[in-house]
Design an enzyme around this catalytic site. Structure first.
Site, PDB file in Angstrom:
ATOM      1  N   LYS A  92      10.031 -48.313  74.099  1.00 27.80           N
ATOM      2  CA  LYS A  92      10.349 -49.117  72.912  1.00 27.80           C
ATOM      3  C   LYS A  92      10.333 -50.592  73.282  1.00 27.80           C
ATOM      4  O   LYS A  92      10.970 -51.018  74.242  1.00 27.80           O
ATOM      5  CB  LYS A  92      11.754 -48.753  72.394  1.00 27.80           C
ATOM      6  CG  LYS A  92      11.803 -47.459  71.604  1.00 27.80           C
ATOM      7  CD  LYS A  92      13.104 -47.390  70.776  1.00 27.80           C
ATOM      8  CE  LYS A  92      12.984 -46.355  69.692  1.00 27.80           C
ATOM      9  NZ  LYS A  92      14.131 -46.354  68.768  1.00 27.80           N
ATOM     10  N   LYS A 104      12.063 -45.825  77.455  1.00 25.78           N
ATOM     11  CA  LYS A 104      11.879 -45.058  76.209  1.00 25.78           C
ATOM     12  C   LYS A 104      10.579 -45.436  75.504  1.00 25.78           C
ATOM     13  O   LYS A 104      10.246 -44.919  74.446  1.00 25.78           O
ATOM     14  CB  LYS A 104      13.066 -45.326  75.256  1.00 25.78           C
ATOM     15  CG  LYS A 104      14.345 -44.634  75.665  1.00 25.78           C
ATOM     16  CD  LYS A 104      15.606 -45.148  74.983  1.00 25.78           C
ATOM     17  CE  LYS A 104      15.634 -45.239  73.530  1.00 25.78           C
ATOM     18  NZ  LYS A 104      16.945 -45.629  72.995  1.00 25.78           N
TER      19      LYS A 104
END
Ligand code: C2G
Length: 131
Positions: free
Chosen positions: A46, A44
């Site tokens: 992140k 993602k």
């Protein structure tokens, strides 16, 4: 028993996350949270401050959370919904429309995000306070 399912990273757990989880739980009786693994967060894009196990411990300490399961990929939602017999899938409305395809399995609900707070903002504020 009405079962609710939501997913997220929940890094640096804050009141925006708590608002979402409490409103999701209020839609039923049992709240399952699919918590993004460190590996999936890399997908993602992140970078988490807390690793998976710490983020899991914090969620499991919340009265409104009944079960935390790992979220390993984007594609596991339909099988999770079937496996856990989920009645309602809930996400914050920054995801509005993105998961409508799940409505053949269960109700899909997008809840308004809590404005002005985010993990990214917290990180930025901490850096700015230092400078
Ligand atoms: N959220 C919110 N208000 C905020 C911040 C977050 O309501 N101020 C909600 C988000 O909309 C999401 C949940 O809290 O429903 C978790 O947010 P994140 O940890 O940022 O999750 P995200 O990266 O959006 O991952 O497969 C779905 C993804 O795993 C969702």
């Amino acid at each position: 028993m009405k079962k609710i399912l939501t997913y997220g990273t929940f890094d640096l757990l804050h009141y925006g996350h708590i608002n979402l989880l409490q409103r999701a739980k209020a839609l039923g009786d049992y709240l399952i949270v699919g918590l993004s693994t460190d590996e999936f967060n890399a997908v993602k894009g992140k970078q988490c401050y807390f690793p998976y196990d710490e983020r899991r411990k914090m969620l499991e300490a919340l009265r409104c959370v009944d079960l935390v399961i790992p979220e390993n990929c984007w594609a596991q939602k339909e099988s999770d919904i079937r496996e856990f017999k989920v009645d309602v899938f809930v996400m914050g409305d920054d995801w509005k429309g993105k998961f409508d395809f799940l409505d053949k399995h269960c109700e899909v609900v997008y809840l308004p995000r809590t404005p002005e707070i985010s993990t990214t903002q917290i990180k930025k504020d901490i850096v700015n306070k230092k400078n």
